[in-house]
Design an enzyme around this catalytic site. Structure first.
Site, PDB file in Angstrom:
ATOM      1  CE  LYS A 240       8.103   2.895  17.522  1.00 53.45           C
ATOM      2  NZ  LYS A 240       7.309   1.903  16.781  1.00 53.45           N
TER       3      LYS A 240
ATOM      4  N   GLY B 140      -4.334  10.018   7.132  1.00 54.83           N
ATOM      5  CA  GLY B 140      -2.951   9.765   6.738  1.00 54.83           C
ATOM      6  C   GLY B 140      -2.932   9.221   5.327  1.00 54.83           C
TER       7      GLY B 140
ATOM      8  N   GLY C  92       0.354   7.797   4.335  1.00 50.67           N
ATOM      9  CA  GLY C  92       1.738   7.340   4.376  1.00 50.67           C
ATOM     10  C   GLY C  92       1.786   5.854   4.112  1.00 50.67           C
TER      11      GLY C  92
HETATM   12  P1  NAD Z   1       4.249   7.940   7.330  1.00 54.85           P
HETATM   13  O1  NAD Z   1       5.209   8.965   7.774  1.00 54.85           O
HETATM   14  O2  NAD Z   1       4.555   7.111   6.126  1.00 54.85           O
HETATM   15  O3  NAD Z   1       2.822   8.605   7.067  1.00 54.85           O
HETATM   16  C1  NAD Z   1       2.179   9.407   7.976  1.00 54.85           C
HETATM   17  C2  NAD Z   1       1.014  10.057   7.265  1.00 54.85           C
HETATM   18  O4  NAD Z   1       0.281  10.831   8.192  1.00 54.85           O
HETATM   19  C3  NAD Z   1       1.433  11.011   6.148  1.00 54.85           C
HETATM   20  O5  NAD Z   1       0.537  10.873   5.069  1.00 54.85           O
HETATM   21  C4  NAD Z   1       1.261  12.380   6.787  1.00 54.85           C
HETATM   22  O6  NAD Z   1       1.008  13.389   5.825  1.00 54.85           O
HETATM   23  C5  NAD Z   1       0.064  12.117   7.667  1.00 54.85           C
HETATM   24  N1  NAD Z   1      -0.096  13.069   8.756  1.00 54.85           N
HETATM   25  C6  NAD Z   1       0.839  13.545   9.608  1.00 54.85           C
HETATM   26  N2  NAD Z   1       0.293  14.400  10.486  1.00 54.85           N
HETATM   27  C7  NAD Z   1      -1.018  14.458  10.181  1.00 54.85           C
HETATM   28  C8  NAD Z   1      -2.114  15.159  10.716  1.00 54.85           C
HETATM   29  N3  NAD Z   1      -1.967  15.986  11.769  1.00 54.85           N
HETATM   30  N4  NAD Z   1      -3.327  14.973  10.162  1.00 54.85           N
HETATM   31  C9  NAD Z   1      -3.484  14.145   9.100  1.00 54.85           C
HETATM   32  N5  NAD Z   1      -2.492  13.452   8.544  1.00 54.85           N
HETATM   33  C10 NAD Z   1      -1.274  13.607   9.086  1.00 54.85           C
HETATM   34  O7  NAD Z   1       3.975   7.022   8.608  1.00 54.85           O
HETATM   35  P2  NAD Z   1       3.405   5.541   8.635  1.00 54.85           P
HETATM   36  O8  NAD Z   1       4.538   4.621   8.543  1.00 54.85           O
HETATM   37  O9  NAD Z   1       2.285   5.405   7.678  1.00 54.85           O
HETATM   38  O10 NAD Z   1       2.887   5.482  10.133  1.00 54.85           O
HETATM   39  C11 NAD Z   1       1.624   6.003  10.530  1.00 54.85           C
HETATM   40  C12 NAD Z   1       1.292   5.527  11.923  1.00 54.85           C
HETATM   41  O11 NAD Z   1       1.316   4.105  11.952  1.00 54.85           O
HETATM   42  C13 NAD Z   1       2.236   5.957  13.033  1.00 54.85           C
HETATM   43  O12 NAD Z   1       1.481   6.075  14.227  1.00 54.85           O
HETATM   44  C14 NAD Z   1       3.195   4.784  13.135  1.00 54.85           C
HETATM   45  O13 NAD Z   1       3.807   4.729  14.417  1.00 54.85           O
HETATM   46  C15 NAD Z   1       2.229   3.653  12.943  1.00 54.85           C
HETATM   47  N6  NAD Z   1       2.823   2.399  12.485  1.00 54.85           N
HETATM   48  C16 NAD Z   1       3.554   2.309  11.353  1.00 54.85           C
HETATM   49  C17 NAD Z   1       4.065   1.098  10.964  1.00 54.85           C
HETATM   50  C18 NAD Z   1       4.827   0.920   9.681  1.00 54.85           C
HETATM   51  O14 NAD Z   1       5.208  -0.212   9.376  1.00 54.85           O
HETATM   52  N7  NAD Z   1       5.017   1.954   8.876  1.00 54.85           N
HETATM   53  C19 NAD Z   1       3.846  -0.036  11.748  1.00 54.85           C
HETATM   54  C20 NAD Z   1       3.061   0.078  12.888  1.00 54.85           C
HETATM   55  C21 NAD Z   1       2.559   1.307  13.241  1.00 54.85           C
END
Ligand code: NAD
Length: 428
Positions: A107, A219, A221
């Site tokens: 990471k 979330g 995202g």
């Molecule tokens: P992202 O940045 O696309 O989205 C994050 C979302 O969380 C956004 O909608 C943001 O507004 C919201 N958010 C942030 N802080 C917040 C809070 N305090 N309360 C409520 N909502 C909040 O990120 P992502 O890619 O969707 O990743 C989300 C999680 O999943 C992370 O923990 C990441 O490590 C994990 N993850 C992502 C992937 C991937 O492929 N994208 C893979 C495995 C794990």
């Protein structure tokens, strides 16, 4: 109450120690696996648009590569810490092992806030990051990917810098590239879809008809959006998502009893993922405090935002209707909350199994990039479904057989596989 700040690495080590004990691992193997093999800490000087210079702190942590090259994202976050990166690197090792892909765990991160950086400044950070570790990463060593606040464009800047330094074209150096530039079809939706493949399998096991279920998501995202979409396709009713509001510096939950529409939200979301509250209200959504997502009367909760969101404080607020929690985010549940959830008999799909769709598809992207031959979206998603379903079944079978939680069973499978790889290599 414990006021010590949350430390993700301590939590990851504690989880590891508990399972190492159950598996009866010897002391040396424990010592090897509870710490990263290698870490790089460095400074990235950047000339800013105003002509001045700022120095950003960057990291790459390679937790373990006994099963194959390290794999893991790079996060841009103002509150990034090396301990968070260590924890996430360790979870990547377990994640790759639990779905049985031949990769290890890594990471990276940079302490920065892209909200306050121009594209040129972000490009300089990406190139500076690669310059610091160009000889320690690569297709056969360590393969980065996007994570929080990084995306395909960042990956291409990094790839370009890597190729300049190493001399050649190495599309398998990095994943999460745009389609047409070495990216894989299906990668955008892979993590969210993977979450939902495991939810589908869990509901089958629990004898629940997914079409009669309600889901609340934290979330909106990459992960949450596509999990919501597939949940809807399966016939479920998502009633809420929450998101961070950059202007207000707080989070909100958006709820509509009759069901939410992800396309509608996308149209009212800015590039940082903030949903416009006024537009949402006009479209018939209630705008509630950020932590309201956890109190929803739903069958399914999907924390898919950040780590440490389900805590001993808010876990008791989980509605009695909830039967299943699918951890879309990494480390969203604090250990004390885990115990509350277990005692209430809620079925939990642990993070490193639940969200392994992303890394599985990254692995497919790497395979395709190394072959320079690309698959159809259907091919990618069908292989992804196959891997996720097999991973889920292996974990739930072991959980039943050994009468342990899904998290413990997932750890037991993953840690055994990595320990065995270290042993077969003659490391320990
Ligand atoms: P992202 O940045 O696309 O989205 C994050 C979302 O969380 C956004 O909608 C943001 O507004 C919201 N958010 C942030 N802080 C917040 C809070 N305090 N309360 C409520 N909502 C909040 O990120 P992502 O890619 O969707 O990743 C989300 C999680 O999943 C992370 O923990 C990441 O490590 C994990 N993850 C992502 C992937 C991937 O492929 N994208 C893979 C495995 C794990």
């Amino acid at each position: 109450m414990d006021t010590k700040p949350f430390n993700a690495f301590e939590m990851a080590q504690k989880q590891f120690d508990g399972v190492a004990e159950k598996l009866g691992l010897d002391t040396a193997t424990r010592e090897l696996l509870r710490n990263p093999l290698r870490e790089y800490h460095f400074s990235i000087p950047v000339r800013m648009d105003d002509g001045g210079y700022l120095v950003f702190k960057g990291f790459r942590v390679q937790h373990n590569d006994a099963r194959g090259p390290c794999k893991g994202g790079i996060r841009f976050h103002p509150h990034e810490t090396v301990d968070t990166v260590r924890a996430l690197a360790m979870w990547m090792t377990w994640k790759c092992a639990v779905v049985d892909i031949p990769l290890g765990g890594g990471k990276g991160g940079v302490i920065c806030d892209p909200h306050n950086l121009s594209d040129r400044e972000q490009e300089a950070i990406c190139r500076g990051w690669v310059r610091q570790v160009a000889w320690n990463v690569g297709p056969v060593q360590d393969v980065p990917a996007p994570d929080i606040m990084t995306h395909g464009q960042h990956m291409l800047w990094m790839l370009d810098e890597f190729e300049r330094i190493r001399g050649g074209r190495f599309p398998g150096f990095i994943t999460g590239k745009p389609v047409g530039m070495g990216g894989s079809l299906g990668r955008t939706e892979a993590t969210g879809y993977g979450v939902m493949y495991t939810v589908r399998e869990a509901m089958k096991e629990l004898g629940i008809d997914i079409r009669k279920t309600i889901g609340a998501f934290q979330g909106f995202g990459n992960v949450s959006q596509y999990a919501v979409r597939l949940f809807k396709e399966y016939g479920g009713t998502p009633i809420s998502v929450s998101c961070w509001d950059q202007a207000d510096q707080t989070s909100y939950t958006f709820r509509r009893e009759s069901g939410i529409d992800p396309d509608e939200f996308v149209a009212m979301t800015d590039k940082f993922g903030t949903i416009d509250k006024d537009k949402a209200r006009k479209a018939g959504y209630e705008v509630l405090p950020g932590d309201a997502w956890i109190e929803q009367e739903a069958d399914l909760l999907v924390p898919a935002a950040l780590e440490n969101q389900v805590t001993a404080v808010n876990a008791p607020k989980i509605h009695k209707r909830v039967k299943l929690i699918a951890e879309g985010a990494n480390g969203p549940t604090a250990m004390e909350a885990d115990a509350v959830i277990r005692d209430r008999g809620i079925f939990m799909i642990p993070d490193f199994l639940c969200n392994a769709g992303g890394v599985t598809c990254s692995y497919f992207e790497q395979v395709q990039s190394n072959m320079n031959h690309y698959w159809s979206r259907e091919e990618v998603l069908s292989q992804l479904d196959h891997k996720m379903t097999a991973g889920f079944k292996a974990v739930s079978d072991l959980a039943r057989k050994k009468n342990v939680t899904m998290r413990d069973a997932a750890y037991m499978i993953a840690i055994s596989r990595v320990a065995e790889a270290c042993r077969l290599r003659g490391w320990i």
